[in-house]
Scaffold this motif. Structure first.
Motif, PDB file in Angstrom:
ATOM      1  N   ARG A 179      -7.050   5.833  -3.331  1.00 26.93           N
ATOM      2  CA  ARG A 179      -5.681   5.227  -2.700  1.00 26.93           C
ATOM      3  C   ARG A 179      -4.813   6.404  -2.360  1.00 26.93           C
ATOM      4  NH1 ARG A 179      -0.775   3.380  -4.995  1.00 26.93           N
ATOM      5  NH2 ARG A 179       0.010   1.581  -3.884  1.00 26.93           N
ATOM      6  N   SER A 214     -14.386   1.793  -3.943  1.00 29.10           N
ATOM      7  CA  SER A 214     -13.020   1.605  -3.180  1.00 29.10           C
ATOM      8  C   SER A 214     -12.270   0.441  -4.035  1.00 29.10           C
ATOM      9  CB  SER A 214     -13.184   1.276  -1.932  1.00 29.10           C
ATOM     10  OG  SER A 214     -11.679   1.128  -1.154  1.00 29.10           O
ATOM     11  N   GLU A 269      -1.962   7.539  -4.513  1.00 28.25           N
ATOM     12  CA  GLU A 269      -2.364   8.213  -6.213  1.00 28.25           C
ATOM     13  C   GLU A 269      -2.068   9.684  -5.728  1.00 28.25           C
ATOM     14  OE1 GLU A 269      -3.027   6.380  -8.239  1.00 28.25           O
ATOM     15  OE2 GLU A 269      -3.599   4.584  -7.816  1.00 28.25           O
ATOM     16  N   ARG A 308      -9.614  10.519   1.216  1.00 29.42           N
ATOM     17  CA  ARG A 308      -8.158  10.087   0.944  1.00 29.42           C
ATOM     18  C   ARG A 308      -7.542   9.426   2.257  1.00 29.42           C
ATOM     19  NH1 ARG A 308      -6.219  12.220  -3.589  1.00 29.42           N
ATOM     20  NH2 ARG A 308      -7.587  13.380  -4.986  1.00 29.42           N
ATOM     21  N   THR A 318      -5.917  -1.349  -1.446  1.00 33.03           N
ATOM     22  CA  THR A 318      -4.556  -0.250  -0.801  1.00 33.03           C
ATOM     23  C   THR A 318      -3.575  -0.634  -1.954  1.00 33.03           C
ATOM     24  OG1 THR A 318      -3.876  -2.443   0.600  1.00 33.03           O
ATOM     25  CG2 THR A 318      -5.123  -0.574   1.607  1.00 33.03           C
ATOM     26  N   CYS A 319      -3.774  -1.525  -2.773  1.00 27.50           N
ATOM     27  CA  CYS A 319      -2.645  -2.075  -3.674  1.00 27.50           C
ATOM     28  C   CYS A 319      -2.727  -1.511  -5.207  1.00 27.50           C
ATOM     29  CB  CYS A 319      -2.256  -3.448  -3.629  1.00 27.50           C
ATOM     30  SG  CYS A 319      -1.942  -3.982  -1.832  1.00 27.50           S
ATOM     31  N   GLY A 361       0.780  -1.332   0.133  1.00 26.16           N
ATOM     32  CA  GLY A 361       0.116  -0.064  -0.058  1.00 26.16           C
ATOM     33  C   GLY A 361       0.937   1.346   0.220  1.00 26.16           C
ATOM     34  N   HIS A 381      -3.020   0.233  -8.862  1.00 29.15           N
ATOM     35  CA  HIS A 381      -2.365   1.336  -9.252  1.00 29.15           C
ATOM     36  C   HIS A 381      -3.653   1.605 -10.656  1.00 29.15           C
ATOM     37  CE1 HIS A 381       1.529   1.811  -7.390  1.00 29.15           C
ATOM     38  NE2 HIS A 381       1.440   0.295  -7.305  1.00 29.15           N
TER      39      HIS A 381
END
Length: 489
Positions: free
Chosen positions: A321, A290, A324, A344, A293-294, A96, A296
């Protein structure tokens, strides 16, 4: 950390839990520790969770949310050093926190490295000398260390039975894609699960099975496997694990996140703000988004998603995330401020999904999110990103019927590599959301099915339920193994 006699006169089972370096792994490992600690009234199971220093706060956060008002002293946290990895910034010890896919890969490769990771873990294991070890699948050497110590090793799988069995079968049969560039999962019950090559995990596309074969060998060698699922969700796939002889014993313990609900006092200010905002919305009117957490996601795709949400004219709550660095299109936040909320920071996802205002969950199909949506009875729009998530999507949409794809089959190229994933345009995003959320539409039909599974998930975790029984069977089996070891001394 050898077994001792408790104050109540019984012997104490000391267990060590070692999760992988991702919040999606650390949290269910911590949930399992809580379940183990509470499995006996006289607290004869004493868990210790082993993480690297940068991941301690994740464990602490789960314990605080779950055990507020209770005594958490039976659960301990110990640390071991994260290795120095060339190219990886110091302190980045969790997927994350990885700001690039390259950093994520470095963490994954380090976790699988006998040379980099085993020494520190083995030193810790031998120093603590636990009665049993719960290991993540990345740490394939743990079963060998446990065998040398003469203690049981349990492989704890934080992903579902369905996606993990699908990957195993595709590897075992060395399945190739057909003329349509699609692979069909072999030896699975109907419906047949077909996956385009671009959506297969990288290990299947590259046909580099070495690491996976070692994981499967480790799981077979372990005392047993524990999975965060419940039989009412994946019964035929759960049964397959033992029937096919893949593992010696199998325990289905989930959904672990249902074990304890955070008290009102444990909720933070941010928590209250999100729930208070939902309180102002009608039932089933809010789209919650959502992507874990990983994952991209390109800035271009985030722009299209934002504009698509605006075009629906529906209320939404969107977790972006932290890694980001994306900024919304100019003027967008002002235009949606009366019906949209961007988060966020850490979001209380279980509380959000449990709120009656939430009508749909746009998810990347991470297993923890799937279980939380099922437990809350919320239908899903699927948008998988990495590894097994494209396979898990098929369980949601094709097997269980509790969700639909955000982007219809054939609409465009999807890929594990976010740079190759075609951008889903504004109109497609808006169309999918409006169709799914329309009264009497596919969202309502999926909700009826997922509500039934929600009831089954709560029943599984309740006293006498299937997951509750499996937890007690697991502890009894470990106690028996510990007793057998003692009798040989």
């Amino acid at each position: 950390m050898a077994s001792t006699t408790s104050n109540s006169g019984g012997r104490t089972l000391r267990v060590l839990l070692i999760p992988f370096f991702a919040t999606s792994h650390i949290e269910p490992f911590t949930e399992l520790a809580i379940r183990l600690a509470a499995s006996r009234p006289n607290a004869v199971v004493r868990p210790t969770i082993a993480v690297t220093p940068a991941n301690v706060s994740i464990v602490q956060s789960v314990l605080e949310r779950r055990l507020h008002g209770h005594n958490p002293s039976t659960i301990k946290i110990v640390t071991y050093p994260f290795p120095m990895v060339e190219g990886l910034p110091k302190g980045v010890e969790n997927l994350g926190k990885a700001s690039t896919p390259a950093d994520s890969l470095r963490i994954n490769l380090a976790a699988l490295s006998d040379a980099l990771m085993r020494p520190a873990q083995e030193t810790l294991i031998r120093a603590l000398s636990p009665d049993a070890i719960f290991t993540d699948m990345h740490f394939i050497w743990t079963s060998d260390i446990a065998k040398e110590l003469g203690v049981p090793c349990i492989a704890f799988n934080v992903m579902g039975a369905f996606p993990m069995l699908a990957v195993r079968h595709l590897i075992m049969d060395n399945v190739a894609v057909d003329g349509n560039d699609v692979a069909t999962v072999p030896r699975f019950p109907v419906p047949h699960i077909r996956i385009p090559r671009t959506e297969l995990p990288d290990i299947l596309r590259s046909r580099n099975y070495d690491a996976s074969n070692m994981v499967h060998s480790m799981q077979a060698d372990c005392f047993g496997i524990a999975i965060n699922t419940f039989s009412g969700l994946e019964q035929q796939y759960c049964e397959m694990y033992v029937r096919e002889g893949y593992v010696k014993r199998a325990y289905f313990l989930g959904p672990l996140s249902l074990q304890l609900q955070p008290s009102q006092a444990a909720k933070g200010v941010a928590d209250s703000r999100f729930i208070d905002w939902l309180d102002t919305k009608p039932n089933h009117s809010v789209v919650y988004l959502s992507f874990g957490t990983c994952a991209h996601i390109s800035d271009a795709q985030l722009d299209e998603l934002a504009l698509g949400l605006e075009a629906t004219r529906r209320s939404f709550m969107w977790v972006v995330r932290a890694a980001e660095k994306w900024a919304p299109p100019k003027g967008w936040e002002k235009r949606v401020e009366d019906r949209g909320l961007i988060i966020r920071v850490w979001a209380p996802q279980k509380a959000i999904l449990a709120h009656s205002a939430v009508g749909a969950f746009v998810t990347q199909c991470g297993w923890n999110s799937v279980l939380e949506a099922v437990a809350a009875g919320v239908p899903m729009l699927t948008w998988p990103k990495v590894y097994e998530q494209f396979i898990t999507e098929r369980l949601i949409t094709e097997v269980l019927g509790i969700g639909e794809r955000l982007w219809p089959l054939g609409a465009g190229l999807r890929s594990e590599n976010y740079r190759k994933h075609e951008v889903i345009p504004v109109d497609d995003v808006a169309r999918a959301l409006n169709t799914f959320m329309s009264p009497g539409g596919p969202g309502d039909m999926a909700r009826n099915k997922v509500m039934d599974l929600a009831s089954k998930s709560h029943a599984a975790m309740a006293e006498g339920g299937s997951s509750h029984r499996d937890l007690h069977r697991l502890v009894d089996d470990l106690m028996a193994a510990r007793g057998a070891k003692g009798s040989r001394l």
